[in-house]
Design an enzyme around this catalytic site. Structure first.
Site, PDB file in Angstrom:
ATOM      1  N   ALA A 113       0.853  -1.191   0.000  1.00 54.76           N
ATOM      2  CA  ALA A 113       0.000   0.000   0.000  1.00 54.76           C
ATOM      3  C   ALA A 113       0.890   1.244   0.000  1.00 54.76           C
ATOM      4  O   ALA A 113       2.079   1.177   0.340  1.00 54.76           O
ATOM      5  CB  ALA A 113      -0.943   0.010   1.195  1.00 54.76           C
ATOM      6  N   PHE A 114       0.299   2.377  -0.365  1.00 58.11           N
ATOM      7  CA  PHE A 114       1.127   3.562  -0.626  1.00 58.11           C
ATOM      8  C   PHE A 114       1.820   4.097   0.613  1.00 58.11           C
ATOM      9  O   PHE A 114       2.798   4.844   0.513  1.00 58.11           O
ATOM     10  CB  PHE A 114       0.280   4.668  -1.273  1.00 58.11           C
ATOM     11  CG  PHE A 114      -0.453   5.539  -0.306  1.00 58.11           C
ATOM     12  CD1 PHE A 114      -1.693   5.199   0.183  1.00 58.11           C
ATOM     13  CD2 PHE A 114       0.113   6.735   0.127  1.00 58.11           C
ATOM     14  CE1 PHE A 114      -2.356   6.003   1.083  1.00 58.11           C
ATOM     15  CE2 PHE A 114      -0.548   7.553   1.023  1.00 58.11           C
ATOM     16  CZ  PHE A 114      -1.784   7.182   1.509  1.00 58.11           C
ATOM     17  N   LYS A 115       1.363   3.730   1.810  1.00 56.63           N
ATOM     18  CA  LYS A 115       1.977   4.279   3.022  1.00 56.63           C
ATOM     19  C   LYS A 115       3.451   3.880   3.150  1.00 56.63           C
ATOM     20  O   LYS A 115       4.225   4.555   3.809  1.00 56.63           O
ATOM     21  CB  LYS A 115       1.176   3.871   4.249  1.00 56.63           C
ATOM     22  CG  LYS A 115      -0.197   4.550   4.256  1.00 56.63           C
ATOM     23  CD  LYS A 115      -1.034   4.237   5.450  1.00 56.63           C
ATOM     24  CE  LYS A 115      -2.302   5.062   5.480  1.00 56.63           C
ATOM     25  NZ  LYS A 115      -3.349   4.586   4.537  1.00 56.63           N
ATOM     26  N   ASP A 116       3.836   2.791   2.466  1.00 55.36           N
ATOM     27  CA  ASP A 116       5.251   2.392   2.464  1.00 55.36           C
ATOM     28  C   ASP A 116       6.157   3.484   1.889  1.00 55.36           C
ATOM     29  O   ASP A 116       7.322   3.588   2.289  1.00 55.36           O
ATOM     30  CB  ASP A 116       5.449   1.131   1.598  1.00 55.36           C
ATOM     31  CG  ASP A 116       4.864  -0.117   2.231  1.00 55.36           C
ATOM     32  OD1 ASP A 116       4.854  -0.220   3.467  1.00 55.36           O
ATOM     33  OD2 ASP A 116       4.413  -1.003   1.473  1.00 55.36           O
ATOM     34  N   LEU A 119       6.744   5.683   4.866  1.00 57.69           N
ATOM     35  CA  LEU A 119       7.161   5.082   6.136  1.00 57.69           C
ATOM     36  C   LEU A 119       8.479   4.312   6.042  1.00 57.69           C
ATOM     37  O   LEU A 119       9.197   4.188   7.042  1.00 57.69           O
ATOM     38  CB  LEU A 119       6.041   4.212   6.712  1.00 57.69           C
ATOM     39  CG  LEU A 119       4.882   5.070   7.252  1.00 57.69           C
ATOM     40  CD1 LEU A 119       3.680   4.208   7.621  1.00 57.69           C
ATOM     41  CD2 LEU A 119       5.320   5.886   8.460  1.00 57.69           C
TER      42      LEU A 119
END
Ligand SMILES: *Cc1c(COP(=O)(O)O)cnc(C)c1O
Length: 465
Positions: A113-116, A119
């Site tokens: 998911a794009f949060k990687d 993060l």
């Protein structure tokens, strides 16, 4: 570059301190003192760069001289080395509605998911600063899904960091639960709480309010309001524009952005504010439509939270909205505080007609129902065989009248196979990041929803470490 708070109560701090602070100590959000603007020649020169080289250029003015350029370059390289696509955030051209739709695939990181994108880098920056300046960090957070696993993957195996992530036992999807609990590094501590997501969040807030406990254990948070998350996400707007325009500053590109906490779409707004030729930013919400109503009416009014097929966007109060409000109100902290007081006391805030006109110039917005989400997954699949995750489908459905808009593909569809199956009667095959997940060993503590139990658990875990 120095950072100040949207509420005016933080003396200017440098990049490193802003990063470690996360939320402003006055409860506001940190923003740069000035936003850099880019000349057209820079944009042209950058348009052929790799994602990593571009990230270094975009971030440098925000970091200033606090981190040497070579170190920053190395941290960026390391952060994206684990992505399964060489372009990191590739564009995918998909036949649709007689034409072609472009998806910006943001899900090639370790948790799909794009949060990687943000993060992975945040974890490496934390580690770099803790090593350089000395110190330890114990991250505590609650998750209802995607953020927890992305945060865990961002810091796993880092010696100066421990991470405690609470999730409501049995109430996150099986894939999401496994993504967290199969990480066996000694510094990763999953806690299944016998309660709801609200119980988990309440526990976290209670421990953060215990200033003694917080200081004794160097507790920190990884949430959607850390400035680095916004900054790292602006990079892929630059990247997409460069690939589509070939560096021609006259070529303007629109984006449709599935939105919950207003983080991703605020990153697009920031890119435009820095000079990126962005035509239209489409805010795509699900039934939780506070932002769509705000764009339509100029009033930001809290409603009830509905569960939908795009759960990462089941949010009513968008935590990054305060940053946009700050710029909309002319960077006036007193005006921001007054509006937030309205929101707290009456459940809503309203902006002046001239400001509302600015909002409508900045954004288009559409809310998408679950039925429309499923129809979009079906439509795209029928036209091309390409499978959308439900969040991405919200983005595509919200911009059907702007087929030229690039849709941010925020998660891999295999993370949300229940919705996919309901839409097209089959599942999306798992990407490398999710393969074999259900067969791996797990480690997870289980606690009652009690702050005493959580304190004792953290105390004993850190004593052993
Ligand atoms: C977190 C998330 C979103 C919403 O992003 P915001 O930055 O909160 O607007 C959308 N899609 C997916 C898959 C997410 O995990």
């Amino acid at each position: 570059m120095r950072y100040i708070s949207t509420r005016g109560g933080v003396a200017p701090v440098g990049f490193a301190e802003a990063l470690m602070m996360g939320l402003g100590t006055d409860g506001g959000l940190l923003v740069p003192e000035h936003l850099p603007t880019l000349a057209a020649e820079r944009l042209r020169a950058w348009s052929g760069l790799s994602f990593q080289a571009l990230a270094l250029e975009v971030m440098t003015p925000f970091v200033g001289d606090e981190i040497p350029r070579d170190d920053l370059a190395r941290l960026i390289e390391r952060s994206y080395a684990g992505f399964s696509h060489p372009e990191v955030t590739p564009l995918r051209r998909v036949p649709e509605g007689g034409g072609e739709r472009i998806y910006l695939e943001l899900f090639h990181g370790p948790t799909a998911a794009f949060k990687d994108v943000a993060l992975q880098l945040l974890g490496n920056l934390f580690e770099f600063l803790l090593e350089r300046d000395g110190g330890r960090l114990n991250i505590l957070g609650a998750t209802s899904g995607d953020t927890g696993s992305a945060a865990i993957y961002g810091v796993r195996g880092k010696p100066r960091i421990n991470i405690f992530i609470l999730h409501p036992k049995g109430r996150v999807s099986p894939v999401q639960e496994r993504q967290m609990t199969t990480v066996l590094d000694a510094n990763v501590h999953n806690v299944a709480v016998r309660g709801t997501f609200d119980d988990c969040q309440h526990l976290v807030k209670t421990l953060f309010r215990d200033l003694d406990f917080k200081a004794r254990h160097s507790l920190g948070a990884v949430n959607s309001i850390n400035w680095l998350r916004i900054l790292a996400q602006t990079v892929y707007y630059f990247y997409a524009w460069g690939r589509i325009s070939g560096g021609d500053p006259a070529r303007r590109v629109s984006f449709a952005v599935p939105t919950g906490n207003f983080g991703d779409v605020f990153a697009g707004w920031l890119a435009r504010r820095m000079g990126l030729p962005v035509e239209r930013l489409v805010i795509a919400t699900n039934r939780n439509d506070i932002l769509t109503r705000f764009v339509a009416t100029g009033t930001y009014a809290k409603g009830e939270v509905f569960h939908t097929l795009s759960p990462a966007m089941d949010i009513q109060v968008a935590s990054n909205f305060e940053r946009y409000l700050y710029y909309l109100l002319g960077q006036d902290p007193a005006a921001v505080r007054a509006k937030l007081t309205d929101l707290e006391q009456t459940g809503q805030l309203a902006v002046e007609p001239a400001q509302h006109a600015q909002v409508q110039a900045d954004f288009a917005a559409t809310a998408v129902s679950d039925a429309e989400t499923l129809a979009q997954i079906r439509r795209t699949f029928d036209a091309s065989g390409y499978i959308l995750c439900p969040h991405t489908a919200v983005g595509a459905a919200a911009s059907r009248d702007r087929p030229d808009a690039v849709v941010l593909a925020t998660a891999h569809p295999a993370k949300f196979n229940e919705a996919v199956r309901e839409a097209i009667g089959r599942e999306a095959p798992p990407p490398p990041a999710l393969a074999g997940l259900m067969d791996k060993p797990v480690r997870c503590a289980e606690l009652d929803a009690s702050d005493a139990a959580l304190r004792a658990h953290i105390d004993s875990t850190l004593d052993r470490a």
